[in-house]
Design an enzyme around this catalytic site. Structure first.
Site, PDB file in Angstrom:
ATOM      1  CG  HIS A  51       5.971  -1.783  11.424  1.00  0.00           C
ATOM      2  ND1 HIS A  51       5.240  -1.885  12.574  1.00  0.00           N
ATOM      3  CD2 HIS A  51       5.077  -1.605  10.410  1.00  0.00           C
ATOM      4  CE1 HIS A  51       3.954  -1.778  12.285  1.00  0.00           C
ATOM      5  NE2 HIS A  51       3.823  -1.608  10.983  1.00  0.00           N
ATOM      6  CG  ASP A  54       8.076  -3.526  14.611  1.00  0.00           C
ATOM      7  OD1 ASP A  54       7.928  -2.714  15.537  1.00  0.00           O
ATOM      8  OD2 ASP A  54       7.174  -3.815  13.794  1.00  0.00           O
TER       9      ASP A  54
HETATM   10  C1  GLO Z   1      -3.344  -0.072   9.961  1.00  0.00           C
HETATM   11  C2  GLO Z   1      -2.679  -1.212   9.325  1.00  0.00           C
HETATM   12  C3  GLO Z   1      -1.349  -1.538   9.954  1.00  0.00           C
HETATM   13  C4  GLO Z   1      -0.496  -2.330   8.998  1.00  0.00           C
HETATM   14  C5  GLO Z   1       0.891  -2.549   9.519  1.00  0.00           C
HETATM   15  C6  GLO Z   1       1.765  -3.256   8.506  1.00  0.00           C
HETATM   16  O1  GLO Z   1      -4.477   0.228   9.737  1.00  0.00           O
HETATM   17  O2  GLO Z   1      -3.527  -2.313   9.336  1.00  0.00           O
HETATM   18  O3  GLO Z   1      -1.521  -2.233  11.163  1.00  0.00           O
HETATM   19  O4  GLO Z   1      -1.074  -3.561   8.727  1.00  0.00           O
HETATM   20  O5  GLO Z   1       1.453  -1.322   9.854  1.00  0.00           O
HETATM   21  O6  GLO Z   1       2.261  -2.375   7.598  1.00  0.00           O
END
Ligand code: GLO
Ligand code: MG
Length: 346
Positions: A51, A54
């Site tokens: 993210h 992150d």
């Molecule tokens: C939630 C999502 C989340 C995304 C992550 C990447 O349901 O799967 O985990 O994959 O935030 O944007």
């Protein structure tokens, strides 16, 4: 077909999670980024998903210049460890500015915030040397239908994607559909929606998708069919393998944990389409069970990869000739049993 040893694996820092849920506090101590990166390396994964925050913590409080500086420092660290960044995703669901949605918020200031933050994420992606911006459109939808105009929301999404595509000529947008949670209904619930909206943007060839197994199941779809569909368009640029036990909250279970046959079908679909050939990674968007002890913090990830690789063997040793003969004979009863016995093994 991608060779088994050519698959490259990946996860995100959020996949080493602490077990908190809406009904109770964490059950494991939080781990810092250094620890997570060291675990990723130790267990032989190749890449990390990020993210934006992150990569650059507290991103909203930092200037563009500071964001770039910290992203460059991270890139140096990743290079030093021999780990690549698979993607960057703007986390558009935490801030008070995204309470009522991000790109589709009814408030113009909030929409501006969401787009600006996405442009910063693209800058980070550039510095981390990945051309993939993942868009999980968490709050683009409604809790009650009358709250937003769905037709206008489509226009707003396209407008936002267009600004991202113009900001950087090399960036590719990988839309991660999910039908619900946190929203009652999301605007981009399936791969079909993602690929359709791609065609309304200024550069459709740079808008593709990411399939998450659990999200397809929540939409009542077969994840393997979603993979074949996306790959027939050459649009599957990333993947979140996991599992899901029916129509409940999003469970992010280990890959193959609930429906081994569906996991086998997903691997077959990846194999027949050559997933990974263009550098795509196999990512696991899985979480430890709440009951997991700290000493087993990594098992859900390691086990998901183990199951994936076992299923690659199963897909490659499936007797296609015999299966084809049964298909010719319309003997699907025998085909069904053949699959079951193949999975059960000797
Ligand atoms: C939630 C999502 C989340 C995304 C992550 C990447 O349901 O799967 O985990 O994959 O935030 O944007
Ligand atoms: Mg996901």
């Amino acid at each position: 077909m991608a060779k088994k040893d050519q698959y490259r694996f990946c996860f995100g820092p959020w996949n080493i999670s602490e077990g908190g849920d809406p009904y109770g506090p964490p059950t494991r101590p939080p781990q810092n980024f250094d620890w997570k990166l060291a675990q990723l390396k130790k267990h032989g994964f190749h890449a990390m998903m990020f993210h934006d925050d992150d990569a650059v913590p507290d991103i909203d409080s930092k200037s563009e210049q500071q964001i770039r500086k910290e992203a460059k420092e991270l890139k140096k660290r990743l290079d030093g460890e021999g780990i690549v960044a698979e993607m960057v995703a703007p986390r558009l669901w935490f801030s008070p500015m995204t309470i009522d949605g991000a790109y589709t918020s009814n408030d113009a200031k909030c929409r501006r915030y969401a787009i600006d933050r996405s442009l910063r994420s693209i800058d980070i992606a550039n510095i981390l040397d990945t051309d993939i911006l993942v868009l999980w459109l968490a709050r683009e939808g409604t809790y009650i239908r009358e709250a937003k105009n769905a037709r206008r929301s489509v226009d707003l999404l396209v407008e936002a994607f267009d600004q991202m595509l113009s900001h950087d000529k090399g960036i590719r947008l990988s839309i991660e559909p999910k039908p619900n949670e946190p929203m009652d209904h999301a605007y981009i619930p399936t791969i079909g929606h993602a690929l359709a909206i791609a065609h309304k943007t200024r550069d459709p060839k740079r808008v593709g998708c990411l399939i998450e197994s659990a999200h397809a199941i929540l939409a009542g779809l077969d994840p393997a069919d979603e993979i074949d569909f996306a790959m027939s368009f050459g649009k599957l640029w990333s993947l979140h393998l996991n599992d899901q036990n029916g129509l409940k909250y999003d469970q992010d279970r280990p890959f193959g944990n609930t429906n081994l046959r569906s996991a086998f079908d997903q691997v077959r679909a990846l194999e027949r389409n050559g997933y990974g050939k263009n550098g795509e990674f196999v990512c696991f968007d899985v979480h430890p069970f709440r009951t997991t002890k700290p000493e087993h913090f990594m098992d859900h990830l390691v086990n998901s990869r183990k199951t994936f690789l076992r299923l690659v063997d199963k897909a490659r040793s499936f007797d296609e000739k015999k299966a084809q003969a049964l298909i010719q004979d319309r003997n699907y009863q025998a085909l069904d049993q053949m699959v079951i016995e193949h999975l059960l093994g000797k």
